[in-house]
Design a protein around this motif. Structure first.
Motif, PDB file in Angstrom:
ATOM      1  N   ARG A   1      -8.434  17.353   1.175  1.00 57.01           N
ATOM      2  CA  ARG A   1      -7.897  16.546  -0.125  1.00 57.01           C
ATOM      3  C   ARG A   1      -8.058  17.290  -1.087  1.00 57.01           C
ATOM      4  N   ILE A   2      -7.090  17.210  -2.090  1.00 57.56           N
ATOM      5  CA  ILE A   2      -7.360  17.849  -3.513  1.00 57.56           C
ATOM      6  C   ILE A   2      -6.981  17.106  -4.352  1.00 57.56           C
ATOM      7  N   SER A   3      -7.403  17.089  -5.312  1.00 51.05           N
ATOM      8  CA  SER A   3      -7.129  16.153  -6.510  1.00 51.05           C
ATOM      9  C   SER A   3      -6.176  16.633  -7.741  1.00 51.05           C
ATOM     10  N   LEU A   4      -5.259  15.985  -8.058  1.00 44.83           N
ATOM     11  CA  LEU A   4      -4.236  16.375  -8.911  1.00 44.83           C
ATOM     12  C   LEU A   4      -4.715  16.240 -10.356  1.00 44.83           C
ATOM     13  N   PRO A   5      -3.982  17.001 -11.401  1.00 45.16           N
ATOM     14  CA  PRO A   5      -4.422  16.819 -12.805  1.00 45.16           C
ATOM     15  C   PRO A   5      -4.160  15.283 -12.998  1.00 45.16           C
ATOM     16  N   SER A   6      -3.414  14.482 -12.442  1.00 47.38           N
ATOM     17  CA  SER A   6      -3.382  13.057 -12.984  1.00 47.38           C
ATOM     18  C   SER A   6      -4.487  12.334 -12.556  1.00 47.38           C
ATOM     19  N   GLY A   7      -5.253  12.932 -11.511  1.00 39.61           N
ATOM     20  CA  GLY A   7      -6.297  12.045 -11.163  1.00 39.61           C
ATOM     21  C   GLY A   7      -6.216  11.671  -9.777  1.00 39.61           C
ATOM     22  N   GLU A   8      -4.811  11.523  -9.561  1.00 38.92           N
ATOM     23  CA  GLU A   8      -4.591  11.005  -7.981  1.00 38.92           C
ATOM     24  C   GLU A   8      -4.813  12.108  -6.999  1.00 38.92           C
ATOM     25  N   SER A   9      -5.290  11.771  -5.856  1.00 37.14           N
ATOM     26  CA  SER A   9      -5.401  12.855  -4.906  1.00 37.14           C
ATOM     27  C   SER A   9      -4.423  12.973  -3.888  1.00 37.14           C
ATOM     28  N   ILE A  10      -4.351  14.009  -3.216  1.00 34.31           N
ATOM     29  CA  ILE A  10      -3.479  14.076  -2.145  1.00 34.31           C
ATOM     30  C   ILE A  10      -3.636  15.291  -1.130  1.00 34.31           C
ATOM     31  N   GLU A  11      -3.301  14.854  -0.013  1.00 34.00           N
ATOM     32  CA  GLU A  11      -3.884  15.389   1.539  1.00 34.00           C
ATOM     33  C   GLU A  11      -3.083  16.902   1.390  1.00 34.00           C
TER      34      GLU A  11
ATOM     35  N   MET B   1       0.877  -1.072  -0.082  1.00 33.78           N
ATOM     36  CA  MET B   1       0.098   0.113  -0.112  1.00 33.78           C
ATOM     37  C   MET B   1       0.955   1.127  -0.062  1.00 33.78           C
ATOM     38  N   THR B   2       0.595   2.257  -0.890  1.00 30.00           N
ATOM     39  CA  THR B   2       1.459   3.522  -0.915  1.00 30.00           C
ATOM     40  C   THR B   2       0.830   4.406   0.232  1.00 30.00           C
ATOM     41  N   ARG B   3       1.974   5.053   0.671  1.00 32.03           N
ATOM     42  CA  ARG B   3       1.668   6.143   1.715  1.00 32.03           C
ATOM     43  C   ARG B   3       0.830   7.183   1.171  1.00 32.03           C
ATOM     44  N   THR B   4      -0.164   7.822   1.937  1.00 29.92           N
ATOM     45  CA  THR B   4      -0.779   9.122   1.306  1.00 29.92           C
ATOM     46  C   THR B   4       0.362  10.038   1.175  1.00 29.92           C
ATOM     47  N   ARG B   5       0.143  10.926   0.203  1.00 26.17           N
ATOM     48  CA  ARG B   5       1.150  11.917  -0.092  1.00 26.17           C
ATOM     49  C   ARG B   5       0.339  13.319   0.756  1.00 26.17           C
ATOM     50  N   THR B   6       1.190  14.139   1.383  1.00 24.88           N
ATOM     51  CA  THR B   6       0.805  15.293   1.823  1.00 24.88           C
ATOM     52  C   THR B   6       1.363  16.679   1.325  1.00 24.88           C
ATOM     53  N   ALA B   7       0.838  17.483   1.321  1.00 25.53           N
ATOM     54  CA  ALA B   7       1.340  18.981   1.066  1.00 25.53           C
ATOM     55  C   ALA B   7       0.722  19.765   2.193  1.00 25.53           C
ATOM     56  N   ALA B   8       1.572  20.726   2.681  1.00 26.01           N
ATOM     57  CA  ALA B   8       1.262  21.503   3.721  1.00 26.01           C
ATOM     58  C   ALA B   8       1.498  22.846   3.457  1.00 26.01           C
ATOM     59  N   LEU B   9       0.391  23.807   3.751  1.00 28.08           N
ATOM     60  CA  LEU B   9       0.252  25.164   3.586  1.00 28.08           C
ATOM     61  C   LEU B   9       1.174  25.893   4.783  1.00 28.08           C
ATOM     62  N   VAL B  10       2.135  26.723   4.748  1.00 27.87           N
ATOM     63  CA  VAL B  10       2.808  27.347   5.695  1.00 27.87           C
ATOM     64  C   VAL B  10       3.067  28.846   5.235  1.00 27.87           C
ATOM     65  N   GLY B  11       3.279  29.700   6.295  1.00 29.82           N
ATOM     66  CA  GLY B  11       3.592  31.194   5.911  1.00 29.82           C
ATOM     67  C   GLY B  11       3.045  31.828   7.187  1.00 29.82           C
ATOM     68  N   ASN B  12       3.514  33.323   6.916  1.00 24.93           N
ATOM     69  CA  ASN B  12       3.313  34.111   7.929  1.00 24.93           C
ATOM     70  C   ASN B  12       1.474  34.207   8.607  1.00 24.93           C
ATOM     71  N   PRO B  13       1.395  34.456   9.487  1.00 24.65           N
ATOM     72  CA  PRO B  13      -0.243  34.759   9.872  1.00 24.65           C
ATOM     73  C   PRO B  13      -0.820  35.816   8.872  1.00 24.65           C
ATOM     74  N   ASN B  14      -1.930  35.572   8.567  1.00 23.43           N
ATOM     75  CA  ASN B  14      -2.960  36.532   7.558  1.00 23.43           C
ATOM     76  C   ASN B  14      -2.272  36.545   6.378  1.00 23.43           C
ATOM     77  N   ALA B  15      -1.616  35.631   5.786  1.00 26.25           N
ATOM     78  CA  ALA B  15      -1.113  35.438   4.367  1.00 26.25           C
ATOM     79  C   ALA B  15      -2.244  35.113   3.358  1.00 26.25           C
ATOM     80  N   GLY B  16      -3.232  34.391   4.020  1.00 27.76           N
ATOM     81  CA  GLY B  16      -4.365  33.923   3.032  1.00 27.76           C
ATOM     82  C   GLY B  16      -4.146  32.205   3.012  1.00 27.76           C
ATOM     83  N   LYS B  17      -3.675  31.643   4.011  1.00 28.18           N
ATOM     84  CA  LYS B  17      -3.359  30.289   3.833  1.00 28.18           C
ATOM     85  C   LYS B  17      -4.580  29.435   4.089  1.00 28.18           C
ATOM     86  N   SER B  18      -5.432  29.779   4.900  1.00 26.84           N
ATOM     87  CA  SER B  18      -6.709  29.144   5.188  1.00 26.84           C
ATOM     88  C   SER B  18      -7.610  29.525   3.967  1.00 26.84           C
TER      89      SER B  18
END
Ligand SMILES: Nc1nc2c(ncn2[C@@H]2O[C@H](COP(=O)(O)OP(=O)(O)OP(=O)(O)O)[C@@H](O)[C@H]2O)c(=O)[nH]1
Ligand SMILES: [Mg+2]
Length: 617
Positions: A45-55, A1-18
């Motif tokens: 979750r978001i889906s990538l152009p390839s059809g896979e999804s990523i956390e 089983m492949t591990r779920t891939r993750t991307a994380a939003l980081v940045g200064n407060p009030n940058a618009g991450k949320s």
């Protein structure tokens, strides 16, 4: 089983991450226009152009990985892979506020140094363009060494490009699973580089934005900023005296004229005395300060509307940090200059409970507008109207010093509290600065009208009620021939009981008497004195003399100064105590507050009195 891939939003407060998180995942995370909204990690979750999804993870805003606050700690742990049950993200998305690019690039470099595949979302490009700033995304990408995607999170612009870039970065991570950290820069180095990168990335900047930037360079300068703020405040207090005096004198003359007319038109009886001694002398003595209140608030409102006030908070942040408070306390404390009640309520925006408690406890030390009449009448009575230097009047200077005494008192108290009862670490704070603007006259007029109305309503309700009660207590029982009405009255009898407490600090009987009803509101001290002197005077002409002259004739200078010192500290306001009880959920802290403030008031009034006597004033 492949591990779920993750991307994380980081940045200064009030940058618009949320905002980006919501736009990308369709979630409904809370977003709001102030720093520190997100305090936990949230996944979607978001889906990538390839059809896979990523956390995708939305993280709390942070300024650095050397985190101090608990929410920044969450971000650091997630990004470093130190949080149990959460794998280290495969891709990082650093969100930058294009309008504050230089500031945001500092943390961005620290994120990129980690060597994890990173994408920069150059968010809020709409706001930057509105301000007259256009940035070159390619130049930024070149300087940072990562792809830069311009976005407008709230209009869903740039999302497709961002998702593509995430997919590319994810592929890159698969090919090179172990991140290679880049050379580590120190904070000053990162700051310097941020400035250079930002400068190089500016395609065009309007003259207006450059001017505002230059203005910030001066007003926010670490050494120039504080003296400028100081001089500005000084000018305000000079103006309160210099400009308001003709209007205040006019009002005072009006009140005396009405009083004289009532006295000569109606036969002497209970009601006539109530009107002349209670209503006109008492309440009238407070109402005449309306011009000063209006001038003070005109300055405050202009400072707010132009955007200077937020900058004053910024300038004060360092000073606040040095006494263990954050700049977040500035707005609550600033509101307390109008009145401690909204000030204490505004502390709800302070997340740290000990920061908040400290701010509540010192809020009553900020000179609220209710103290203004007390200060003004006594200064007018005993401090000569003299220029001590060109443009510097002695009366305005004394007033400035009284405000300063409150602030210095608050600073010292905060220092002590933060080392004892509310010990803890100060939390960091950086605020986004609003745009400079010319104040709109209609907003100004509405703001002034509201302040004036609050003042007059207090005069018509609480001050009126307290004055009438005091007048009744002063008028009965009637004195025998040759006995003073003040001594014979119930009020006189009450004050005689309390008097021994206040004798050592130089207070006379009328002052002691004024302190009791002044617990309802500080201005009542003024109306009480006026009513007391009106009742106590032997004949009508003496009764009609302005309160200022009565005080000048009856009080020594040390006594008057002691009274001023008392009002800098004394918690003479039941509503403030009640609000402190509500906001701290109990009687413990309000009682502590009342206790320490009365103790300070007593000690400082006494010190002032004895030093003044010793100095032969
Ligand atoms: N005009 C404009 N406003 C934006 C944009 N992105 C976000 N905002 C607004 O900026 C404010 C802050 O957005 P958030 O998403 O709460 O910021 P955050 O980075 O999550 O902040 P923290 O959770 O405090 O770290 C909100 O008022 C958003 O509506 C944008 O691209 N353009
Ligand atoms: Mg957020």
């Amino acid at each position: 089983m492949t591990r779920t891939r993750t991307a994380a939003l980081v940045g200064n407060p009030n940058a618009g991450k949320s905002a980006l998180f919501n736009a990308l995942t369709g979630a409904r995370q809370k977003i709001a226009n102030y720093p520190g909204v997100t305090v936990e990690r949230k996944a979607g979750r978001i889906s990538l152009p390839s059809g896979e999804s990523i956390e995708l993870l939305d993280l709390p805003g942070s300024y650095s990985f050397d985190a101090t606050s608990p929410d920044e700690e969450v971000t650091r742990k997630v990004v470093m892979g130190d949080l149990d049950g959460q794998d280290q993200p495969d891709v990082l998305i650093i969100v930058l506020d294009a309008a504050n690019i230089e500031q945001h690039l500092v943390f961005a470099q620290e994120v990129i140094e980690l060597g994890i595949p990173t994408i920069a979302a150059l968010n809020m490009v709409d706001l930057a363009e509105r301000d007259g700033l256009t940035l070159d995304a390619d130049a930024l990408a070149g300087a940072l060494g990562v792809p830069v995607i311009p976005t407008v999170a709230v209009r869903r612009k740039g999302l497709a490009q961002l998702t593509e870039a995430i997919a590319d970065a994810e592929k890159q991570r698969e090919e090179h699973p172990n991140p290679e950290p880049k050379p580590h820069l120190t904070l000053p180095e990162r700051r310097l580089a941020a400035g250079n990168i930002a400068k190089a990335a500016i395609l065009s900047e309007t003259a207006e934005r450059r001017f505002h930037h230059g203005l910030d360079g001066v007003l926010l300068h670490p050494w120039l900023g504080p003296p400028i703020l100081f001089v500005l405040l000084f000018v305000i207090f000079q103006a309160v005296f210099a400009w308001a005096t003709p209007f205040a004198d006019g009002l005072e003359a009006g009140v005396s004229a009405i009083s004289a007319w009532v006295s000569s038109t109606f036969p002497q009886n209970f009601f006539r005395d109530l009107i002349t001694e209670g209503l006109l002398a008492g309440v009238g003595s407070v109402v005449v300060f309306l011009p000063q209140i209006i001038i003070l608030f005109a300055f405050i409102l202009v400072m707010e509307a132009t955007g200077y006030m937020a900058r004053a908070a910024f300038v004060m942040d360092r000073l606040m940090a040095s006494v263990g408070l954050s700049g977040r306390s500035f707005i609550p404390l600033l509101s307390s200059f109008a009145c401690a009640i909204p000030g204490i309520m505004a502390t709800r925006s302070i997340a740290d409970p000990k920061d908040r408690l400290t701010t509540i406890l010192i809020a009553p030390l900020m000179t609220c507008s209710a103290r203004l009449p007390v200060y003004l009448i006594i200064i007018a009575a005993v401090i000569p109207e003299r220029q001590i230097a060109p443009l510097i009047g002695l009366q305005g200077l004394v007033m400035f010093l009284l405000y300063l005494a409150g602030i210095v008192g608050a600073v010292l108290v905060a220092l002590v509290l933060r080392r004892t009862v509310t010990a803890g670490r100060a939390s960091g704070f950086i605020m986004e600065l609003p745009r400079y603007q010319l104040p709109r006259l209609s907003d100004l007029a509405i703001g002034l009208w509201q302040r004036a109305w609050v003042f007059l309503r207090r005069a018509g309700t609480i001050i009126f009620a307290a004055t009438v009660v005091l007048w009744l207590l002063l008028t009965f029982p009637k004195a025998d021939i040759g006995e003073s009405q003040l001594d014979a009255s119930y009020a006189g009898q009450i004050s005689a009981v309390v008097q021994p407490v206040f004798d050592p600090i130089g207070f006379n009987q009328e002052m002691t008497l004024a302190l009791v009803p002044a617990m309802a509101a500080r201005e009542v001290a003024v109306s009480s004195l006026a009513t007391t002197y009106a009742v106590d005077s032997d004949d009508e002409s003496e009764a009609e003399e302005a309160l200022k002259e009565q005080i000048a004739a009856r009080w020594s200078l040390p006594t008057a100064l002691a009274f001023l010192a008392w009002f800098v500290f004394a918690p003479q306001c039941i509503s403030t105590i009640a609000v402190a009880r509500r906001e701290t959920n109990g009687w413990k802290w309000p009682m502590f507050m009342v206790g320490y403030l009365f103790a300070l008031a007593y000690v400082f009034a006494g010190l002032t009195y004895w030093v003044a006597v010793w100095a032969g004033l």
